[in-house]
Design a protein around this motif. Structure first.
Motif, PDB file in Angstrom:
ATOM      1  N   GLN A 119      -2.415  -0.732   5.374  1.00 15.13           N
ATOM      2  CA  GLN A 119      -1.127  -1.428   5.392  1.00 15.13           C
ATOM      3  C   GLN A 119      -1.201  -2.686   6.256  1.00 15.13           C
ATOM      4  O   GLN A 119      -0.730  -3.758   5.877  1.00 15.13           O
ATOM      5  N   THR A 165      -6.087   5.974   7.845  1.00 16.81           N
ATOM      6  CA  THR A 165      -6.552   5.077   6.786  1.00 16.81           C
ATOM      7  C   THR A 165      -5.388   4.289   6.196  1.00 16.81           C
ATOM      8  O   THR A 165      -5.496   3.081   5.948  1.00 16.81           O
ATOM      9  N   TYR A 166      -4.266   4.981   5.972  1.00 16.78           N
ATOM     10  CA  TYR A 166      -3.084   4.303   5.420  1.00 16.78           C
ATOM     11  C   TYR A 166      -2.608   3.183   6.337  1.00 16.78           C
ATOM     12  O   TYR A 166      -2.304   2.077   5.883  1.00 16.78           O
ATOM     13  N   ARG A 167      -2.539   3.457   7.649  1.00 12.56           N
ATOM     14  CA  ARG A 167      -2.073   2.435   8.599  1.00 12.56           C
ATOM     15  C   ARG A 167      -3.004   1.229   8.611  1.00 12.56           C
ATOM     16  O   ARG A 167      -2.554   0.078   8.630  1.00 12.56           O
ATOM     17  N   VAL A 175       0.843  -1.185   0.000  1.00 10.65           N
ATOM     18  CA  VAL A 175       0.000   0.000   0.000  1.00 10.65           C
ATOM     19  C   VAL A 175       0.888   1.247   0.000  1.00 10.65           C
ATOM     20  O   VAL A 175       1.798   1.373   0.816  1.00 10.65           O
ATOM     21  N   GLU A 176       0.646   2.152  -0.938  1.00  5.67           N
ATOM     22  CA  GLU A 176       1.427   3.379  -1.032  1.00  5.67           C
ATOM     23  C   GLU A 176       0.656   4.531  -0.372  1.00  5.67           C
ATOM     24  O   GLU A 176      -0.489   4.802  -0.734  1.00  5.67           O
ATOM     25  N   ARG A 177       1.291   5.184   0.590  1.00  7.78           N
ATOM     26  CA  ARG A 177       0.624   6.304   1.254  1.00  7.78           C
ATOM     27  C   ARG A 177       0.288   7.421   0.267  1.00  7.78           C
ATOM     28  O   ARG A 177      -0.752   8.073   0.360  1.00  7.78           O
ATOM     29  N   VAL A 208      -2.971   6.681  -1.329  1.00  2.93           N
ATOM     30  CA  VAL A 208      -4.067   6.872  -0.385  1.00  2.93           C
ATOM     31  C   VAL A 208      -4.387   8.365  -0.234  1.00  2.93           C
ATOM     32  O   VAL A 208      -5.542   8.783  -0.273  1.00  2.93           O
ATOM     33  N   GLU A 209      -3.345   9.170  -0.095  1.00  2.08           N
ATOM     34  CA  GLU A 209      -3.544  10.617   0.046  1.00  2.08           C
ATOM     35  C   GLU A 209      -4.157  11.210  -1.215  1.00  2.08           C
ATOM     36  O   GLU A 209      -5.056  12.061  -1.141  1.00  2.08           O
ATOM     37  N   ILE A 211      -5.876  10.721   6.857  1.00  2.43           N
ATOM     38  CA  ILE A 211      -5.135  10.019   5.802  1.00  2.43           C
ATOM     39  C   ILE A 211      -4.174   9.010   6.418  1.00  2.43           C
ATOM     40  O   ILE A 211      -4.106   7.854   5.992  1.00  2.43           O
ATOM     41  N   ASP A 212      -3.432   9.442   7.431  1.00 10.77           N
ATOM     42  CA  ASP A 212      -2.476   8.550   8.098  1.00 10.77           C
ATOM     43  C   ASP A 212      -3.172   7.342   8.721  1.00 10.77           C
ATOM     44  O   ASP A 212      -2.682   6.214   8.641  1.00 10.77           O
TER      45      ASP A 212
END
Length: 200
Positions: free
Chosen positions: A31, A26-28, A2-4, A7-8, A23-24
């Motif tokens: 991942q 959701t990314y975590r 998964v690329e942050r 996602v952003e 955003i952070d």
């Protein structure tokens, strides 16, 4: 993987004002979910090889892992970002433009100052503002109603209409007029905006 950055990009395309911590977060989640699914699927696949009497070597495991990662990534993106992607696609096709304009404006703390006409103002609220401040002109009524809608969205409470509040409204109107914005911008499909009074 998964690329942050991806996602952003998706989340900010959907809402330019979305907070970084959303955003952070959701990314975590994505991942962690990705890694868990890949490990579980790869383990099951290797067990299938073992059960079939075909001990998988490192090359087979690497190849199967690559296929699994791609499939899992697609599933994770759809699971966590599918709603965003679907709504973005609708917007690209010209659907729900008014809804998105309202959403972006009201989520922006300064949106009511920049594009108050994009906020879906309750007609009853607008009427109440006009009745409360009959001596004021329409731009003041529009900015005041937009400011109240923003506060009610952010805190679910009616803001206190005090001296500081009124000063903020008058400043927003002054800035808008100084920018030379046309009165038509303050028109709504369900609200009537009067022309400005003649200045003495």
């Amino acid at each position: 993987m998964v690329e942050r950055e991806y996602v952003e990009k998706v989340m900010r395309t959907w809402n330019p004002h979305i907070p970084d911590h959303d955003i952070d977060s959701t990314y975590r989640y994505m991942q962690s979910d990705f890694q868990r699914r890949v490990e579980g699927s790869l383990k099951s696949k290797m067990e299938e090889y073992e059960a079939a009497g075909i001990p998988p070597g490192p090359l087979v495991e690497q190849l199967e892992g690559a296929f699994i990662e791609k499939a899992v990534l697609d599933n994770v993106i759809q699971y966590h970002l599918g709603e965003y992607l679907e709504e973005i696609e609708k917007r690209r096709r010209g659907l729900n433009r008014d809804y998105y304009a309202h959403l972006w404006t009201i989520q922006d703390p300064d949106g009511w100052k920049k594009t108050p006409w994009e906020i879906d103002i309750n007609p009853e609220l607008f009427a109440a503002v006009r009745q409360t401040f009959p001596e004021e002109e329409s731009p003041f009524h529009v900015f005041t109603a937009a400011r109240i809608e923003r506060e009610m969205y952010a805190s679910e409470d009616m803001p206190e209409v005090d001296v500081a509040f009124l000063k903020e409204i008058h400043q927003a109107v002054s800035d808008w007029e100084a920018a030379g914005s046309p009165l038509e911008k303050l028109s709504f499909s369900h609200l009537t905006v009067d022309p400005p009074k003649a200045r003495r």
